[in-house]
Each structure stands twice: as structure tokens, then as C-alpha cells.
Design a protein around this motif. Structure first.
Motif, PDB file in Angstrom:
ATOM      1  N   TYR A  72       0.437  -1.100   0.089  1.00 22.85           N
ATOM      2  CA  TYR A  72       0.384   0.554   0.009  1.00 22.85           C
ATOM      3  C   TYR A  72       1.584   1.187  -0.056  1.00 22.85           C
ATOM      4  CZ  TYR A  72      -2.406   3.485   2.053  1.00 22.85           C
ATOM      5  OH  TYR A  72      -3.399   4.608   1.930  1.00 22.85           O
ATOM      6  N   PHE A  73       1.888   1.484   1.188  1.00 24.01           N
ATOM      7  CA  PHE A  73       2.632   2.599   0.897  1.00 24.01           C
ATOM      8  C   PHE A  73       3.242   2.636  -0.401  1.00 24.01           C
ATOM      9  CE2 PHE A  73       1.757   2.258   5.694  1.00 24.01           C
ATOM     10  CZ  PHE A  73       1.377   3.348   5.959  1.00 24.01           C
ATOM     11  N   SER A  74       4.383   1.653  -1.119  1.00 23.29           N
ATOM     12  CA  SER A  74       4.848   1.654  -2.094  1.00 23.29           C
ATOM     13  C   SER A  74       4.167   1.745  -3.471  1.00 23.29           C
ATOM     14  CB  SER A  74       5.293   0.229  -2.291  1.00 23.29           C
ATOM     15  OG  SER A  74       5.860   0.086  -4.436  1.00 23.29           O
ATOM     16  N   LEU A  75       2.730   1.056  -3.720  1.00 23.18           N
ATOM     17  CA  LEU A  75       1.850   1.914  -4.075  1.00 23.18           C
ATOM     18  C   LEU A  75       1.594   3.823  -4.455  1.00 23.18           C
ATOM     19  CD1 LEU A  75      -0.505   2.256  -6.872  1.00 23.18           C
ATOM     20  CD2 LEU A  75      -2.384   1.449  -4.960  1.00 23.18           C
ATOM     21  N   LEU A  76       1.956   4.035  -2.752  1.00 26.55           N
ATOM     22  CA  LEU A  76       0.992   5.732  -2.475  1.00 26.55           C
ATOM     23  C   LEU A  76       2.455   6.035  -2.942  1.00 26.55           C
ATOM     24  CD1 LEU A  76      -0.534   7.815  -0.945  1.00 26.55           C
ATOM     25  CD2 LEU A  76       1.103   6.879   0.776  1.00 26.55           C
ATOM     26  N   ARG A  77       3.387   6.282  -2.960  1.00 25.25           N
ATOM     27  CA  ARG A  77       4.797   6.568  -3.613  1.00 25.25           C
ATOM     28  C   ARG A  77       4.738   6.614  -4.348  1.00 25.25           C
ATOM     29  NH1 ARG A  77      10.261   3.826  -1.947  1.00 25.25           N
ATOM     30  NH2 ARG A  77       9.217   2.137  -3.903  1.00 25.25           N
ATOM     31  N   PHE A  78       3.961   5.512  -5.275  1.00 28.89           N
ATOM     32  CA  PHE A  78       4.368   5.626  -6.689  1.00 28.89           C
ATOM     33  C   PHE A  78       3.359   6.588  -7.736  1.00 28.89           C
ATOM     34  CE2 PHE A  78       2.382   3.866 -11.410  1.00 28.89           C
ATOM     35  CZ  PHE A  78       3.272   4.007 -11.990  1.00 28.89           C
ATOM     36  N   LEU A  79       2.163   6.903  -6.872  1.00 29.46           N
ATOM     37  CA  LEU A  79       1.161   7.217  -7.532  1.00 29.46           C
ATOM     38  C   LEU A  79       1.748   8.830  -6.772  1.00 29.46           C
ATOM     39  CD1 LEU A  79      -2.108   5.585  -6.318  1.00 29.46           C
ATOM     40  CD2 LEU A  79      -1.085   6.089  -8.982  1.00 29.46           C
ATOM     41  N   LEU A  80       2.132   9.247  -5.867  1.00 29.02           N
ATOM     42  CA  LEU A  80       3.169  10.123  -4.849  1.00 29.02           C
ATOM     43  C   LEU A  80       3.939  10.641  -6.750  1.00 29.02           C
ATOM     44  CD1 LEU A  80       3.377  12.431  -3.285  1.00 29.02           C
ATOM     45  CD2 LEU A  80       4.918  11.622  -1.838  1.00 29.02           C
ATOM     46  N   LEU A  81       4.740  10.393  -7.211  1.00 26.93           N
ATOM     47  CA  LEU A  81       6.139  10.746  -8.404  1.00 26.93           C
ATOM     48  C   LEU A  81       4.980  10.998  -9.326  1.00 26.93           C
ATOM     49  CD1 LEU A  81       8.535   9.907 -10.072  1.00 26.93           C
ATOM     50  CD2 LEU A  81       8.559   7.962 -10.191  1.00 26.93           C
ATOM     51  N   LEU A  82       3.998  10.108  -9.759  1.00 27.77           N
ATOM     52  CA  LEU A  82       2.967  10.355 -10.757  1.00 27.77           C
ATOM     53  C   LEU A  82       2.875  11.785 -10.556  1.00 27.77           C
ATOM     54  CD1 LEU A  82       1.265   7.574 -11.771  1.00 27.77           C
ATOM     55  CD2 LEU A  82       3.012   7.908 -12.843  1.00 27.77           C
ATOM     56  N   ASN A  83       1.988  12.082  -9.756  1.00 30.86           N
ATOM     57  CA  ASN A  83       1.787  13.526  -9.310  1.00 30.86           C
ATOM     58  C   ASN A  83       2.564  14.998  -9.111  1.00 30.86           C
ATOM     59  OD1 ASN A  83      -1.491  13.406  -8.410  1.00 30.86           O
ATOM     60  ND2 ASN A  83      -0.781  11.321  -8.244  1.00 30.86           N
ATOM     61  N   LEU A  84       3.704  14.676  -8.670  1.00 25.66           N
ATOM     62  CA  LEU A  84       4.750  15.371  -9.034  1.00 25.66           C
ATOM     63  C   LEU A  84       5.106  15.272 -10.179  1.00 25.66           C
ATOM     64  CD1 LEU A  84       6.516  16.825  -6.998  1.00 25.66           C
ATOM     65  CD2 LEU A  84       7.857  15.157  -7.318  1.00 25.66           C
ATOM     66  N   LEU A  85       5.213  14.222 -10.848  1.00 28.09           N
ATOM     67  CA  LEU A  85       5.659  14.579 -12.413  1.00 28.09           C
ATOM     68  C   LEU A  85       5.261  16.046 -13.820  1.00 28.09           C
ATOM     69  CD1 LEU A  85       7.443  11.211 -13.405  1.00 28.09           C
ATOM     70  CD2 LEU A  85       8.631  13.130 -12.507  1.00 28.09           C
ATOM     71  N   ALA A  86       3.430  14.976 -12.991  1.00 27.33           N
ATOM     72  CA  ALA A  86       1.906  15.691 -14.186  1.00 27.33           C
ATOM     73  C   ALA A  86       2.373  17.163 -13.399  1.00 27.33           C
ATOM     74  CB  ALA A  86       0.868  15.287 -13.074  1.00 27.33           C
ATOM     75  N   SER A  87       2.984  17.828 -12.061  1.00 21.38           N
ATOM     76  CA  SER A  87       2.453  18.585 -11.698  1.00 21.38           C
ATOM     77  C   SER A  87       3.606  19.900 -12.166  1.00 21.38           C
ATOM     78  CB  SER A  87       2.613  18.542 -10.090  1.00 21.38           C
ATOM     79  OG  SER A  87       1.908  18.341  -9.426  1.00 21.38           O
ATOM     80  N   ILE A  88       4.937  19.228 -12.191  1.00 23.96           N
ATOM     81  CA  ILE A  88       5.936  19.961 -12.636  1.00 23.96           C
ATOM     82  C   ILE A  88       5.854  20.335 -14.679  1.00 23.96           C
ATOM     83  CG2 ILE A  88       8.103  19.614 -13.829  1.00 23.96           C
ATOM     84  CD1 ILE A  88       8.768  18.078 -11.154  1.00 23.96           C
ATOM     85  N   LEU A  89       4.959  19.375 -15.014  1.00 23.87           N
ATOM     86  CA  LEU A  89       4.652  19.403 -16.535  1.00 23.87           C
ATOM     87  C   LEU A  89       3.999  20.357 -16.694  1.00 23.87           C
ATOM     88  CD1 LEU A  89       5.282  15.784 -17.787  1.00 23.87           C
ATOM     89  CD2 LEU A  89       7.002  17.213 -18.503  1.00 23.87           C
ATOM     90  N   LYS A  90       2.980  20.496 -15.845  1.00 26.47           N
ATOM     91  CA  LYS A  90       1.579  21.899 -16.297  1.00 26.47           C
ATOM     92  C   LYS A  90       2.178  22.651 -16.273  1.00 26.47           C
ATOM     93  CE  LYS A  90      -2.470  19.418 -16.758  1.00 26.47           C
ATOM     94  NZ  LYS A  90      -3.573  19.756 -17.842  1.00 26.47           N
ATOM     95  N   ALA A  91       3.616  22.522 -14.946  1.00 28.56           N
ATOM     96  CA  ALA A  91       3.881  24.148 -14.398  1.00 28.56           C
ATOM     97  C   ALA A  91       4.897  24.909 -15.794  1.00 28.56           C
ATOM     98  CB  ALA A  91       4.674  24.002 -13.433  1.00 28.56           C
ATOM     99  N   CYS A  92       5.532  23.729 -16.535  1.00 25.66           N
ATOM    100  CA  CYS A  92       6.285  24.388 -17.453  1.00 25.66           C
ATOM    101  C   CYS A  92       5.585  24.540 -19.027  1.00 25.66           C
ATOM    102  CB  CYS A  92       7.308  22.998 -17.959  1.00 25.66           C
ATOM    103  SG  CYS A  92       8.373  22.631 -16.555  1.00 25.66           S
TER     104      CYS A  92
END
Length: 627
Positions: free
Chosen positions: A151-171
Motif C-alpha cells: 500500500y505504501f509503495s503504491l502511495l509512493r508511486f502515485l505521489l511520483l506520478l502527481n509530482l511529475l504531472a505538476s512539473i509538466l503542468k507548470a512548464c
């Protein structure tokens, strides 16, 4: 001067620290045969009897552990000393023999291939140590099992997806918006067409509670902000980058999900090909898989006994199904049909409630009583989110009660519960979108009175894209608030009550267990909301990143989080932020006060002007009468 763990003192009494000559408890426990397997369990495992200080020191020495792991890669252990399956040992022995052959042959190409392979292994080990929360996930897996760690591994993976999406949205969205010039304000009224006018900014003085309610609902000052679709101007280059950001994020998420799925499938196949699955192996070696300690031993034994119980129950159910008569089989199928009809009725009622709540929100907001009470208006704004969260909270336990009555095995019951729960969560979002689209298009009737002028319901939804983004924003925020409330007000007090009251009261309340399937479904639902709403609410991945970060530390044993709230590390920033908000509020109040005083003076001046004009009018009328 005295320690309760003193060894070698006569009569069992503790001896002074200076006079004690025997070995310590930790050193004795480290000499146990089971302690020799600690080095195979990774850097997240501590010896028997290790104190909290040693645990903290272990967390600080990750670099030293990584260097030790690299040294073991350079000098591999014999295959017979590795606690691996037979197939993995054979592969390790073949690889080791190939390395030795390359060293003896003296061939430069083979030596370079050997160095390249070892460099790859070192890089993999170094990258593994650089992963965020690698040590924490190791400890969670050792203490609470592989399910909780997943569960925590999936949470970390989804956190990575959202962080990458946030960076791409900002750029690709925010940066081009400001580079091409300051975005214009809301469109003003147009004499040729009434469809272009849209002004969400509030008029006049706005009270502080209204700002708070606007923050929760996405209206007011947030409605015309980079948070929503309507803020971005219709520029050609911006439109291209906006659409490209959506496709790039979707493609990147798809590739990362496929990579994770393939890696997980490989690990599962390797584990199933070499693992021993007999009952005796799982029972008699249960104590030696994971973090040392009596608590984990009991947890591991309990989980294995549960697995054995499930398998025995399934064997009994299959045996009963094999000897059923035709009448008994017909009775079982009749019960299943009735229960499935009940499930369909519950799902239909839930979907109708979501549809009704979405449609009634606009009508209720126009009532004078609701417009005069901001808190009641906020509740009406959250009506669809409340219905969706309510059915997602109430119906899954009902599905769990219905599943055992259908006469299936335990594994099939779990499958049906998960399928029904996933269908409920995803279909409720589809019903919400359908009901909103029905409002926007007037039920698909372009010739309707509300949609005849502009082609859509412009009067109630002047910017329908922003309205869709606001609904997704409220869903995400309400899911976070309900999660915090359940964790802090229900789960954590229940855990404390079970720990402090082990008697009858603790048994009545029941032991708090981490429900991995329900928690995983919650993560998938939250991520689905982000994927659906990120087009109309571009900053939704950034908000979800903050939510998952807070959720990780909140779900990891909550007591530490509450202790952090009472520490200086939290109190000092909170005091600074409170001081800034207080200074801002005072400055705003002074500004409003000066504005009110100026308006009062203008009113008095206008009153005097009216009196003067009235007197002159009377005087002129009198003069004309005299003439």
C-alpha cells in the motif's frame, strides 16, 4: 546506576553498571542462530533487542550499509548460504561461475563485460538507496507485512506520478501563460451577444468567513485563478501547449504504470516458481521471515494461520458444493439472484441520489435563505461530494455482509466485493459527469429556452469548464477532509482504547486493523478523480501531491504525527503564519475602514448637494412666480 537488563548478578538482582561483567542482552540475542539471517533481510532490519537509539543510528548509516552491499556484490557469497529458492541459487551459481571464468581467461572483452555487469549492479543498489522512503518502507514491510508495504509503495508511486504531472503542468501551462503577457481579466459585457460576459469576482466588501468558504468551494477569488480552466486566455500557442501537456502526462503515466506492472509480474512469477507452499513450511518457518521481535512473530503466525483457515474453509465449501442435490443447487442460485437484485437496487439508489444532488444544487443555491447563510450555502455546494463519499463509505460494508450469504468460497467473495466496490466508486463519478453535462446541454435539447441563445445553459453555468473543475476540486478536498476525520476521530482513538483497555471494553471495540484492499481502492479513486478533472483543473495534480504526502505521514503508526503537531518544529511555523495572516487581516480591516469613512463622507457631501439644489430650485420657482 541500575539497569533491569543486568546479567550475571547473584540472586537475579540488578548489579551496578560499573560492577557488571556479563554480556548485554543485545549481544546475547545477536548470537542466536536466527540472528544470522539478519544480513539477508536488507538494511531495514535491526538485531534482537535493539533500542530506539540504535534504530535512529541505523537510519543515519544508510550510506555505510550501501557500501557494505556494494562490497558483497564485489565478493559474492556462496550460493548455499543465500536464503533464496533453488532456481535463484542455480542462476546465482551460474553467474558466479561465468564471472570466475572471465577472470581466469584473461580476455579483455570478457573482463570489460564483467566490469560492466558489476557496475550495473552497483548502480541499481545505489539507486535503490536513493529512492524516497526506502528505509521506511523496509521497516513497514518488516513490522506489518508485505500487504501494508505494498500500500505504501503504491502511495509512493502515485505521489511520483502527481509530482511529475505538476512539473509538466507548470512548464507547459503556467509558464507560457505568463511569458506571453499578463492574462486578461474576466470578459466584460458585449452588446452584440450576451454569451461572452463572465465576472466571478465578488462585488463590494467581502467578509473573512466568505474567503474561507470560497477556499473550500473553489469560488470567489479562486474561480478566476490559475487553478481552473476559465482563467487561461484563448491564445494559439497556449492552446497547443495546454493540449500537449494533457497528452504528455497521460502517455507518461501509462508508460510508468506499464513498467511497474511488468516489474511486479516478473517478481510474482519468480516468487511463485521458487517458493515452497506446503503447510508445514509456512507454519514451522513463519518466525524467520521478517523483522525480529515478538510482535512481528505473532503477526506473521496470525497471518499464516489465517491463510490456512481460508484454504480449509474453501476446501469445505467446495466439498459441500460437490455433494449438493439439484434442489439445494436451485435454492442456492435463487438466493444469489435475490442478493444480486438487492445489490443492483442499492447501486441504483446510490446513483440516483448522486444525480439528484447534482441537479438540486443549482436550484437550492437560488433560495434566499441559503444565500443569506454562507455555511448552509457551502453545504449545498458540497452536496454531490457528500452523496458520493456517503455511498462510498456506507455501501462497501453492506457488500461485505451480502457476500458470505451467496455461498461462494472466501477468495471468490473477496473478488465480488472488490468488483462491486470498484464499480460503485467509478460509476458514481460517471453519474456526476453525466448529470453535469445534462445541466450544461439542457438535457441534450439545443432548442430549449435556457440553451437557445448560447447553445448551452449560459445563465446557470456561464463557464461550464470551470464548473467541472470545481466539482473535481471539491471531490478531492472532501475526500481529504473525510480521510483526516476518520483517521483522527475514529481509527486513532480506537487504537488507543484497545491498547489502554485490553479487557472487556477493548474486546468490544475490537482491534484496529489496516484494511489494505479498502485503502488501495481509496488511492485508486483519488487518482481517478485527478485524471478526470486535471483538464479542467490544471493544478489538481499539485493538490493531490500535497494530499498524498500528508496521507503518507498520517497513515504511517498517527501518534507521531500528533506529537509533531505539539512540537516546536510545527508551532514556530504555525505562529509565523498566524502572525502574517493576522497582520494581513488587520491591514485589510484598516483599508476597509478608510474606504467606509470615505464613502460616508461622499454620502454626506451628496446629501448636502441635494439640499442645496433643492433650495435653489425652490428659490427659482419662487422668483418665476413673482415675475
Amino acid at each position: 546506576m541500575w539497569e533491569p537488563e543486568a546479567w550475571g548478578s547473584p540472586g537475579g538482582w540488578p548489579a551496578p553498571r560499573g560492577a557488571r561483567a556479563g554480556p548485554s542482552l543485545s549481544s546475547v540475542l545477536n548470537e542466536l542462530p536466527s540472528a544470522t539471517t539478519l544480513r539477508y533481510r536488507g538494511p531495514g532490519v535491526l538485531p534482537w533487542g535493539a533500542s530506539e537509539e540504535e534504530e535512529e543510528d541505523g537510519e543515519r548509516n544508510i550510506q555505510a550499509i550501501a557500501e557494505t552491499a556494494q562490497k558483497e556484490l564485489e565478493e559474492p557469497l556462496p550460493s548455499r548460504e543465500l536464503p533464496w529458492p533453488l532456481q535463484a541459487r542455480r542462476a546465482h551459481r551460474q553467474s558466479h561461475a561465468k564471472d570466475q571464468g572471465a577472470q581466469r581467461s584473461g580476455s579483455r572483452g570478457e573482463q570489460w563485460a564483467l566490469r560492466l555487469r558489476r557496475s550495473k549492479e552497483k548502480m541499481k543498489a545505489a539507486l535503490h538507496t536513493l529512492q524516497p522512503w526506502a528505509w521506511t518502507l523496509k521497516r513497514i514491510g518488516g513490522q506489518f507485512g508485505a500487504g501494508t508495504e505494498s500500500y505504501f509503495s503504491l502511495l509512493r508511486f502515485l505521489l511520483l506520478l502527481n509530482l511529475l504531472a505538476s512539473i509538466l503542468k507548470a512548464c507547459m501551462t503556467l509558464l507560457p501563460t505568463w511569458l506571453e503577457g499578463t492574462p486578461p481579466g474576466p470578459p466584460g459585457p458585449n452588446a452584440s451577444s450576451p454569451c461572452g460576459f463572465y465576472d466571478p469576482n465578488p462585488q463590494g466588501l467581502v467578509a473573512f468567513p466568505t474567503h474561507l468558504f470560497n477556499l473550500l468551494s473553489g469560488e470567489g477569488f479562486l474561480e478566476w485563478s490559475p487553478l481552473f480552466y476559465g482563467f487561461y486566455p484563448p491564445r494559439p500557442h497556449l492552446a497547443v501547449t495546454y493540449l500537449c501537456s494533457v497528452f504528455v502526462i497521460g502517455l507518461l503515466d501509462l508508460l510508468l504504470i506499464l513498467h511497474r506492472s511488468v516489474s511486479g509480474l516478473k517478481q510474482t512469477l519468480l516468487a511463485e516458481s521458487g517458493a515452497l507452499t506446503s503447510f508445514s513450511h509456512r507454519v514451522f518457518t513463519a518466525w524467520d521471515f521478517g523483522l525480529c521481535g515478538d510482535a512481528h512473530v505473532r503477526l506473521r503466525q496470525r497471518s499464516i494461520l489465517y491463510e490456512l483457515q481460508v484454504e480449509l474453509e474453501e476446501a469445505v465449501v467446495r466439498r459441500q458444493a460437490a455433494v449438493r442435490t439439484l434442489g439445494q443447487q436451485a435454492r442456492v442460485w435463487a438466493v444469489r439472484v435475490l442478493l444480486n437484485l438487492l445489490v443492483i437496487a442499492l447501486l441504483g439508489a446510490a446513483f440516483y441520489g448522486v444525480y439528484w444532488a447534482t441537479g438540486a444544487t443549482v436550484d437550492l443555491q437560488e433560495m434566499p435563505l441559503i444565500q443569506e447563510m454562507p455555511l448552509l450555502k457551502l453545504g449545498v455546494d458540497y452536496l454531490p461530494s457528500i452523496f458520493i463519499s456517503g455511498v462510498n463509505f456506507l455501501l462497501p460494508p453492506v457488500f461485505k455482509l451480502i457476500a458470505p450469504l451467496e455461498g461462494y468460497t472466501r477468495s471468490r467473495q473477496i473478488v465480488f466485493i472488490l468488483l462491486r466496490t470498484v464499480f460503485l466508486r467509478l460509476a458514481s463519478l460517471l453519474v456526476l459527469l453525466f448529470s453535469l453535462w445534462n445541466q450544461i446541454t439542457c438535457g441534450g435539447k439545443a432548442e430549449a429556452e435556457k440553451c437557445k441563445t448560447c447553445g448551452y445553459n449560459y445563465k446557470e453555468l456561464p463557464c461550464w469548464e470551470t464548473r467541472l473543475g470545481q466539482e473535481m476540486y471539491k471531490l478531492l478536498l472532501f475526500d481529504l477532509l473525510t480521510g483526516l476525520a476518520v483517521t483522527l476521530l475514529i481509527q486513532f482513538p480506537r487504537k488507543l482504547l484497545c491498547g489502554l483497555c485490553p479487557g472487556a471494553l477493548g474486546r468490544v471495540v475490537g482491534t484496529q486493523e489496516f484494511q489494505v484492499p479498502d485503502e488501495v481502492l481509496g488511492l485508486i479513486y483519488a487518482q481517478t478523480v485527478v485524471w478526470v478533472g486535471s483538464f479542467f483543473c490544471p493544478l489538481l495534480p499539485l493538490l493531490n501531491t500535497a494530499k498524498f504526502l500528508l496521507l503518507f505521514y498520517l497513515k504511517k503508526t498517527v501518534q507521531d504525527f500528533l506529537f509533531f503537531l505539539g512540537s516546536q518544529a510545527f508551532a514556530v511555523p504555525l505562529l509565523l503564519i498566524s502572525s502574517i495572516l493576522m497582520a494581513y487581516t488587520l491591514a485589510l480591516a484598516n483599508s476597509y475602514g478608510r474606504l467606509i469613512s470615505e464613502l460616508k463622507r461622499q454620502i454626506e457631501t451628496e446629501a448636502r448637494n441635494k439640499v442645496f439644489l433643492a433650495q435653489r430650485a425652490v428659490a427659482l420657482s419662487s422668483a418665476r412666480g413673482a415675475l
